[in-house]
Design a protein around this motif. Structure first.
Motif, PDB file in Angstrom:
ATOM      1  N   GLN A 113     -20.687 -88.654  15.940  1.00 31.43           N
ATOM      2  CA  GLN A 113     -20.160 -87.684  14.982  1.00 31.43           C
ATOM      3  C   GLN A 113     -18.983 -86.944  15.593  1.00 31.43           C
ATOM      4  OE1 GLN A 113     -21.212 -86.853  11.559  1.00 31.43           O
ATOM      5  NE2 GLN A 113     -19.105 -86.232  11.917  1.00 31.43           N
ATOM      6  N   VAL A 114     -17.866 -86.905  14.882  1.00 29.11           N
ATOM      7  CA  VAL A 114     -16.695 -86.141  15.303  1.00 29.11           C
ATOM      8  C   VAL A 114     -16.684 -84.821  14.539  1.00 29.11           C
ATOM      9  CG1 VAL A 114     -14.180 -86.047  15.372  1.00 29.11           C
ATOM     10  CG2 VAL A 114     -15.361 -88.203  15.861  1.00 29.11           C
ATOM     11  N   VAL A 115     -16.568 -83.711  15.274  1.00 29.36           N
ATOM     12  CA  VAL A 115     -16.554 -82.377  14.671  1.00 29.36           C
ATOM     13  C   VAL A 115     -15.266 -81.662  15.081  1.00 29.36           C
ATOM     14  CG1 VAL A 115     -17.693 -80.136  14.512  1.00 29.36           C
ATOM     15  CG2 VAL A 115     -19.072 -82.225  14.681  1.00 29.36           C
ATOM     16  N   PHE A 116     -14.561 -81.138  14.085  1.00 28.44           N
ATOM     17  CA  PHE A 116     -13.300 -80.412  14.279  1.00 28.44           C
ATOM     18  C   PHE A 116     -13.536 -78.963  13.864  1.00 28.44           C
ATOM     19  CE2 PHE A 116      -9.284 -78.696  12.843  1.00 28.44           C
ATOM     20  CZ  PHE A 116      -8.269 -79.327  13.554  1.00 28.44           C
ATOM     21  N   ILE A 117     -13.440 -78.031  14.822  1.00 25.49           N
ATOM     22  CA  ILE A 117     -13.572 -76.608  14.512  1.00 25.49           C
ATOM     23  C   ILE A 117     -12.184 -75.980  14.500  1.00 25.49           C
ATOM     24  CG2 ILE A 117     -14.457 -74.378  15.286  1.00 25.49           C
ATOM     25  CD1 ILE A 117     -16.861 -75.750  16.425  1.00 25.49           C
ATOM     26  N   THR A 118     -11.847 -75.338  13.399  1.00 28.88           N
ATOM     27  CA  THR A 118     -10.512 -74.755  13.316  1.00 28.88           C
ATOM     28  C   THR A 118     -10.383 -73.508  14.179  1.00 28.88           C
ATOM     29  OG1 THR A 118      -8.802 -73.868  11.846  1.00 28.88           O
ATOM     30  CG2 THR A 118     -11.083 -73.347  11.283  1.00 28.88           C
ATOM     31  N   ALA A 119      -9.208 -73.346  14.757  1.00 27.77           N
ATOM     32  CA  ALA A 119      -8.858 -72.132  15.480  1.00 27.77           C
ATOM     33  C   ALA A 119      -7.959 -71.255  14.612  1.00 27.77           C
ATOM     34  CB  ALA A 119      -8.142 -72.485  16.786  1.00 27.77           C
ATOM     35  N   ASP A 120      -7.795 -71.660  13.347  1.00 27.63           N
ATOM     36  CA  ASP A 120      -6.902 -70.977  12.411  1.00 27.63           C
ATOM     37  C   ASP A 120      -7.603 -70.820  11.059  1.00 27.63           C
ATOM     38  OD1 ASP A 120      -4.702 -69.921  11.099  1.00 27.63           O
ATOM     39  OD2 ASP A 120      -3.645 -71.841  10.949  1.00 27.63           O
ATOM     40  N   PRO A 121      -8.668 -70.007  11.010  1.00 27.33           N
ATOM     41  CA  PRO A 121      -9.453 -69.915   9.774  1.00 27.33           C
ATOM     42  C   PRO A 121      -8.695 -69.323   8.596  1.00 27.33           C
ATOM     43  CG  PRO A 121     -10.117 -68.209  11.324  1.00 27.33           C
ATOM     44  CD  PRO A 121      -9.197 -69.140  12.063  1.00 27.33           C
ATOM     45  N   LYS A 122      -7.636 -68.585   8.856  1.00 26.69           N
ATOM     46  CA  LYS A 122      -6.876 -67.988   7.764  1.00 26.69           C
ATOM     47  C   LYS A 122      -6.257 -69.052   6.869  1.00 26.69           C
ATOM     48  CE  LYS A 122      -3.240 -64.611   6.773  1.00 26.69           C
ATOM     49  NZ  LYS A 122      -2.289 -63.627   7.363  1.00 26.69           N
ATOM     50  N   ARG A 123      -5.713 -70.094   7.469  1.00 26.23           N
ATOM     51  CA  ARG A 123      -5.083 -71.167   6.688  1.00 26.23           C
ATOM     52  C   ARG A 123      -6.006 -72.348   6.460  1.00 26.23           C
ATOM     53  NH1 ARG A 123       0.629 -71.937   9.803  1.00 26.23           N
ATOM     54  NH2 ARG A 123      -0.791 -71.890  11.583  1.00 26.23           N
ATOM     55  N   ASP A 124      -6.907 -72.581   7.389  1.00 25.39           N
ATOM     56  CA  ASP A 124      -7.769 -73.774   7.301  1.00 25.39           C
ATOM     57  C   ASP A 124      -9.047 -73.471   6.512  1.00 25.39           C
ATOM     58  OD1 ASP A 124      -5.905 -75.191   8.703  1.00 25.39           O
ATOM     59  OD2 ASP A 124      -6.960 -75.108  10.613  1.00 25.39           O
ATOM     60  N   THR A 125      -8.919 -73.481   5.215  1.00 29.61           N
ATOM     61  CA  THR A 125     -10.081 -73.321   4.345  1.00 29.61           C
ATOM     62  C   THR A 125     -10.899 -74.611   4.359  1.00 29.61           C
ATOM     63  OG1 THR A 125      -8.914 -74.177   2.416  1.00 29.61           O
ATOM     64  CG2 THR A 125      -8.741 -71.803   2.848  1.00 29.61           C
ATOM     65  N   PRO A 126     -12.130 -74.573   3.865  1.00 34.84           N
ATOM     66  CA  PRO A 126     -12.919 -75.809   3.798  1.00 34.84           C
ATOM     67  C   PRO A 126     -12.188 -76.941   3.080  1.00 34.84           C
ATOM     68  CG  PRO A 126     -14.343 -73.933   3.433  1.00 34.84           C
ATOM     69  CD  PRO A 126     -12.944 -73.393   3.488  1.00 34.84           C
ATOM     70  N   ARG A 127     -11.509 -76.635   1.983  1.00 32.45           N
ATOM     71  CA  ARG A 127     -10.791 -77.672   1.239  1.00 32.45           C
ATOM     72  C   ARG A 127      -9.643 -78.258   2.049  1.00 32.45           C
ATOM     73  NH1 ARG A 127      -8.971 -76.548  -4.864  1.00 32.45           N
ATOM     74  NH2 ARG A 127     -11.250 -76.569  -5.009  1.00 32.45           N
ATOM     75  N   VAL A 128      -8.923 -77.380   2.751  1.00 31.59           N
ATOM     76  CA  VAL A 128      -7.815 -77.853   3.595  1.00 31.59           C
ATOM     77  C   VAL A 128      -8.346 -78.757   4.708  1.00 31.59           C
ATOM     78  CG1 VAL A 128      -6.084 -77.110   5.284  1.00 31.59           C
ATOM     79  CG2 VAL A 128      -6.278 -75.925   3.097  1.00 31.59           C
ATOM     80  N   LEU A 129      -9.456 -78.360   5.325  1.00 24.45           N
ATOM     81  CA  LEU A 129     -10.048 -79.172   6.389  1.00 24.45           C
ATOM     82  C   LEU A 129     -10.490 -80.530   5.868  1.00 24.45           C
ATOM     83  CD1 LEU A 129     -12.177 -76.471   8.243  1.00 24.45           C
ATOM     84  CD2 LEU A 129     -10.229 -77.717   9.204  1.00 24.45           C
ATOM     85  N   ALA A 130     -11.106 -80.550   4.684  1.00 21.84           N
ATOM     86  CA  ALA A 130     -11.572 -81.816   4.109  1.00 21.84           C
ATOM     87  C   ALA A 130     -10.403 -82.758   3.850  1.00 21.84           C
ATOM     88  CB  ALA A 130     -12.340 -81.554   2.822  1.00 21.84           C
TER      89      ALA A 130
END
Length: 213
Positions: A113-130
């Motif tokens: 499993q590859v997991v990417f945790i954002t360091a920029d939560p202001k711009r990286d919403t769940p939809r943006v990450l998906a």
């Protein structure tokens, strides 16, 4: 265009150990011992077993809570901290990880499993990450949450990140570690893949690791 800093040491303790080893010459006894020590089967750096999957619950790309240690239990987990506006380190690393998975057999791939945790939560919403991670591999998990939780996860992973300031707007820099921290099915640290490790070598090391866990 934002630029991500390349911070490659996973932790001061491990970094200090590596730097100390490089700075000191072996005694004859140490040299003899190193000659009899079996060579590592991995090209990546081994992590101490004391390193553990960060004990955090975050928000996944589907908007639901994601208990990181519980959801990744039983799998080899590749954990990376980054941000979707990163111009170089993050897309290169995600492409390497996707390429490595593509080289594994289906049964092997199912155990990773590859997991990417954002360091920029202001711009990286769940939809943006998906949307971002789906361009590499739809099985990749993207996580976000309060900056306090993100910083705890980074501290647990011995990965340095410097989030943007509270007044940051538009294109801004987010500094983050460039290593991929890899944990075994039991959550214990196993390997550290540095930036630009490459898909082929990553796949080889993952295949070797999967054969032992």
């Amino acid at each position: 265009m934002p630029v991500s800093a390349r911070l490659t040491l996973p932790a001061l303790g491990l970094a200090g150990l590596l730097l100390a080893s490089a700075a000191c010459s072996d005694t004859p006894e140490q040299a003899a011992a190193s000659e009899t020590r079996p060579a590592s089967p991995y090209k990546a750096t081994r992590l101490p077993g004391s390193y553990r999957t960060p004990d955090v619950t975050m928000t996944a790309a589907d908007g639901r809570p994601y208990d990181l240690p519980a959801r990744t239990k039983g799998k080899v987990t590749l954990l990376f901290f980054g941000f979707t506006n990163c111009p170089d380190v993050c897309p290169t690393t995600m492409a390497d990880a996707a390429g490595a998975l593509a080289l594994l057999k289906p049964a092997e791939r199912a155990r990773v499993q590859v997991v990417f945790i954002t360091a920029d939560p202001k711009r990286d919403t769940p939809r943006v990450l998906a949307d971002y991670l789906g361009r590499f591999d739809k099985s990749f998990v993207g996580l976000t949450g309060p900056i306090k939780t993100i910083m705890k996860a980074a501290a647990d992973a011995k990965t340095p990140i410097t989030p943007p300031g509270p007044d940051a707007k538009g294109n801004y820099q987010v500094s983050h570690g460039s290593n991929v921290m890899t944990y075994g099915p039991d959550g214990a640290g196993r390997l550290m893949f540095p930036y630009q490790f490459g898909s082929v070598d990553m796949a080889k090391d993952l295949r070797t690791l999967l054969a032992t866990v």
